[in-house]
Design a protein around this motif. Structure first.
Motif, PDB file in Angstrom:
ATOM      1  N   ASN A   1       4.304   6.386  -0.113  1.00  0.00           N
ATOM      2  CA  ASN A   1       3.729   5.080   0.200  1.00  0.00           C
ATOM      3  C   ASN A   1       2.384   5.302   0.892  1.00  0.00           C
ATOM      4  N   ARG A   2       1.328   4.756   0.351  1.00  0.00           N
ATOM      5  CA  ARG A   2      -0.022   5.041   0.840  1.00  0.00           C
ATOM      6  C   ARG A   2      -0.226   4.577   2.282  1.00  0.00           C
ATOM      7  N   GLN A   3       0.125   3.348   2.594  1.00  0.00           N
ATOM      8  CA  GLN A   3      -0.120   2.820   3.929  1.00  0.00           C
ATOM      9  C   GLN A   3       0.698   3.554   4.990  1.00  0.00           C
ATOM     10  N   GLU A   4       1.930   3.901   4.658  1.00  0.00           N
ATOM     11  CA  GLU A   4       2.758   4.651   5.608  1.00  0.00           C
ATOM     12  C   GLU A   4       2.141   6.011   5.890  1.00  0.00           C
TER      13      GLU A   4
ATOM     14  N   VAL B   1      -1.054   6.936   5.611  1.00  0.00           N
ATOM     15  CA  VAL B   1      -2.280   6.775   6.405  1.00  0.00           C
ATOM     16  C   VAL B   1      -1.934   6.564   7.875  1.00  0.00           C
ATOM     17  N   GLN B   2      -0.956   5.725   8.134  1.00  0.00           N
ATOM     18  CA  GLN B   2      -0.545   5.453   9.512  1.00  0.00           C
ATOM     19  C   GLN B   2      -0.056   6.720  10.207  1.00  0.00           C
TER      20      GLN B   2
ATOM     21  N   SER C   1      -7.758   5.739   1.738  1.00  0.00           N
ATOM     22  CA  SER C   1      -8.293   4.396   1.970  1.00  0.00           C
ATOM     23  C   SER C   1      -9.001   3.851   0.731  1.00  0.00           C
TER      24      SER C   1
ATOM     25  N   GLU D   1      -0.355   0.798  -3.879  1.00  0.00           N
ATOM     26  CA  GLU D   1       0.757   0.917  -2.943  1.00  0.00           C
ATOM     27  C   GLU D   1       1.259   2.350  -2.869  1.00  0.00           C
TER      28      GLU D   1
END
Length: 296
Positions: free
Chosen positions: A183-186, A188-189, A253, A258
């Motif tokens: 999962n991309r956003q996870e 990055v976080q 980014s 997703e």
């Protein structure tokens, strides 16, 4: 004051005087009209390639950060644009440590194969004048030393870098020994969390891949550590590898999807990061990022 009046006058052919109502006065030296640059005519640029405006904008957005203006090798100072035999148009940006390769399918192939190396400055300005939602075709014209782009009332003319460019396709991995879907956003976080513990100028984060879980770890000079985990779908043998965390976050980014896939060839010298498209994405364009590992 926005309501101030200006009195503008030419004292002679090379001097401009500006007088404001508050008493301010400016005298500016102007260039002679004969010294002003002129635009190249279309018939002087016989090579023409047409593609949707949003695709050329996509190229500049993906590749511009990877163009290194102060690079020792001249070919790293520009964005490479070229037509491919399979009917696609591709853009490449590379700074020696990471590479962005963006592709779009052409509806109309140019009469002759096209290969350009555009300066970083022109790439930057081109990105400003293009609309990322416009389907209107853009004409990219060129000759041996210049190229021209016309869009949205602007005409942009710039010089080309004329140095030889490496055969990029020969270094792009095609077969992979292992890959991970995340999962991309996870991701990055989690990367930003452990990045707090990285060492300045290196920004190294270690990634440990094993079935079902990715472990991220960073350590500073005081031996303080930061760790985080991400769930993932993984195919391959467990292994460890390290990257510049800023390079990873920048590529992620720009992925805009997703899910992303990290893939590694047999040599394990770099990672290929690919946004995973679904039915809701515009599949007319694609991008992949190749990031060199840090040797610990």
């Amino acid at each position: 004051d926005n309501t101030s009046l200006l009195d503008i006058s030419f004292t002679d052919s090379s001097n401009l005087t500006i007088q404001a109502s508050d008493g301010s006065r400016f005298k500016i030296n102007a260039s002679e009209p004969l010294n002003f640059p002129t635009f190249t005519q279309n018939d002087e640029m016989p090579q023409v390639t047409r593609l949707p405006q949003k695709h050329l904008k996509y190229f500049t957005d993906m590749c511009l950060p990877y163009v290194f203006v102060d690079a020792f090798r001249e070919y790293l100072r520009g964005m490479r644009l070229e037509t491919m035999p399979d009917g696609t148009f591709q853009a490449v940006g590379c700074d020696g440590h990471r590479l962005a390769l963006a592709k779009a399918r052409l509806t109309e192939m140019p009469a002759n194969p096209l290969g350009l190396l555009i300066t970083r400055r022109m790439t930057e300005v081109m990105g400003r004048i293009l609309d990322d939602k416009s389907e209107a075709p853009v004409e990219l014209r060129c000759n041996e030393g210049k190229c021209m782009v016309s869009a949205n009332g602007y005409v942009l003319v710039g010089r080309l870098l004329t140095c030889p460019y490496p055969m990029i396709d020969s270094i792009i991995p095609r077969e992979f020994a292992c890959s991970a879907l995340l999962n991309r956003q996870e991701l990055v976080q989690r990367l930003k969390m452990v990045a707090v513990m990285t060492v300045d100028r290196i920004y190294c984060v270690q990634m440990s891949f094993k079935p079902g879980e990715l472990l991220l770890m960073a350590e500073n000079t005081k031996h303080e550590t930061g760790k985080a985990t991400c769930s993932m779908e993984y195919e391959g043998e467990p292994f460890d590898i390290a990257f510049n965390v800023n390079y990873l976050v920048d590529a992620l980014s720009r992925a805009r999807t997703e899910k992303v896939r990290f893939a590694f060839d047999q040599d394990m010298k770099s990672a290929t990061l690919m946004p995973m498209l679904d039915g809701g994405n515009d599949e007319e364009v694609s991008v992949r990022f190749i990031i060199s590992k840090i040797v610990l």
